[in-house]
Scaffold this motif. Structure first.
Motif, PDB file in Angstrom:
ATOM      1  N   ALA A 193       9.640   2.525   0.227  1.00 44.73           N
ATOM      2  CA  ALA A 193       8.634   2.424  -0.832  1.00 44.73           C
ATOM      3  C   ALA A 193       8.854   1.125  -1.598  1.00 44.73           C
ATOM      4  O   ALA A 193       9.963   0.856  -2.062  1.00 44.73           O
ATOM      5  CB  ALA A 193       8.727   3.614  -1.776  1.00 44.73           C
ATOM      6  N   ASP A 194       7.805   0.326  -1.713  1.00 43.07           N
ATOM      7  CA  ASP A 194       7.923  -0.981  -2.365  1.00 43.07           C
ATOM      8  C   ASP A 194       6.741  -1.227  -3.294  1.00 43.07           C
ATOM      9  O   ASP A 194       5.589  -0.936  -2.939  1.00 43.07           O
ATOM     10  CB  ASP A 194       7.968  -2.103  -1.321  1.00 43.07           C
ATOM     11  N   PHE A 195       7.035  -1.773  -4.464  1.00 42.22           N
ATOM     12  CA  PHE A 195       5.972  -2.212  -5.358  1.00 42.22           C
ATOM     13  C   PHE A 195       5.308  -3.445  -4.758  1.00 42.22           C
ATOM     14  O   PHE A 195       5.977  -4.374  -4.311  1.00 42.22           O
ATOM     15  CB  PHE A 195       6.518  -2.532  -6.744  1.00 42.22           C
ATOM     16  N   VAL A 196       3.963  -3.470  -4.750  1.00 41.97           N
ATOM     17  CA  VAL A 196       3.229  -4.583  -4.158  1.00 41.97           C
ATOM     18  C   VAL A 196       2.602  -5.467  -5.223  1.00 41.97           C
ATOM     19  O   VAL A 196       2.864  -6.662  -5.295  1.00 41.97           O
ATOM     20  CB  VAL A 196       2.140  -4.070  -3.193  1.00 41.97           C
ATOM     21  N   LYS A 197       1.760  -4.880  -6.085  1.00 44.04           N
ATOM     22  CA  LYS A 197       1.109  -5.707  -7.104  1.00 44.04           C
ATOM     23  C   LYS A 197       0.449  -4.829  -8.161  1.00 44.04           C
ATOM     24  O   LYS A 197       0.220  -3.638  -7.949  1.00 44.04           O
ATOM     25  CB  LYS A 197       0.050  -6.616  -6.473  1.00 44.04           C
TER      26      LYS A 197
END
Length: 301
Positions: free
Chosen positions: A97-101
């Motif tokens: 899980a990664d923050f994108v924008k």
């Protein structure tokens, strides 16, 4: 006004033609499954949890039946919900899980065409905490004791294949009026125009009686035929009455039932719902399984 609860795709409608009943017609479904989420990595181990409201009989008209799902004698309902488990509930576990924008306008959101689920609710309902619980990361989404922390459309890419979207909370009285209007506008613009939106997850505080603003939001989503799943949060709690009487408030399952009764007139078909707790992580696996079956159907149709 009665609103037909329809997702964006006509093929995703929940008319009786989308499922079949076995010869021995079911009138109740009382057998929730154990969690089917597994992983071999210890730090990602998904522990099966069980929400334990009072056992209740769910008639077929009160059950959310995913499209292309056969109702048989072995049918199962996800724990603490009204959602039938379908064959589409695969690949539910979260590995990455990664923050994108963050975006101010829906036009600025990611344009890669991946399916997404949006979390929305009153500012103190626990949106960011639920998101962190789902992905098993304490600080992926910022949380705060002060309501209104989320002020933009925040996209988090899951397993490089789909998105969780954290949206601004509504009903935050301490924010300037103009700012509240901006949040409301770009959030609703996102709902109305985002073609990759699979479902809105409307978070409702299950520890307290229904709020007018929550009922109005549910009605707005229904009137605009935006696919919705109701996520009842804080179902580990039981609020006291205002007079201070110990255990004087209603139980979460009673608040859940009351909310469903209040919105019944808005919808022709029952919306799916799940009871959760960010403290005990109850309902986390069920949310993931529900997202998986909606997502996999969306990808194939």
């Amino acid at each position: 006004m009665v609103v037909l609860h329809l997702p964006r795709l006509l093929s995703f409608s929940l008319s009786r033609q989308t499922y079949s009943i076995s010869k021995r017609t079911l009138t109740t479904l009382l057998h929730p499954p154990k969690s089917t989420l597994t992983t071999s990595e210890p730090n990602l181990e998904l522990i099966s949890t069980t929400i334990t409201p009072k056992p209740q009989t769910l008639s077929l008209e009160n059950i959310f039946i995913p499209p292309n799902t056969n109702v048989t004698e072995n049918a199962r309902i996800l724990n603490g919900s009204n959602i039938l488990l379908s064959n589409y509930a695969t690949d539910a576990q979260i590995i990455q899980a990664d923050f994108v924008k963050s975006s101010v306008r829906f036009e600025d959101c990611p344009s890669d065409g991946l399916p997404e689920f949006a979390l929305v609710g009153r500012s103190n309902v626990g949106k960011s905490s639920l998101l962190n619980s789902i992905v098993r990361r304490k600080k992926l989404a910022l949380t705060s004791k002060k309501p209104g922390k989320t002020q933009l459309i925040n996209h988090f890419r899951i397993n490089d294949s789909w998105y969780l979207v954290d949206l601004p909370g509504y009903g935050y009285a301490s924010a300037p009026q103009e700012l509240r209007k901006d949040w409301d506008k770009f959030t609703k613009d996102y709902f109305l125009n985002r073609s990759t939106l699979v479902s809105v997850f409307l978070l409702i505080d299950g520890s307290i009686p229904a709020k007018k603003i929550d009922l109005e939001y549910a009605r707005w989503l229904g009137e605009n035929q935006i696919p919705m799943t109701i996520i009842f949060t804080k179902c580990d709690k039981r609020k006291k009455k205002k007079n201070g009487e110990k255990n004087g408030g209603k139980k979460p399952e009673d608040n859940v039932n009351d909310f469903q009764e209040l919105i019944r007139g808005y919808f022709e078909t029952v919306p799916p719902w799940i009871m959760t707790s960010n403290v005990t992580h109850e309902g986390r696996d069920e949310v993931l399984l529900h997202m998986a079956q909606l997502r996999n159907y969306w990808l194939k149709h």
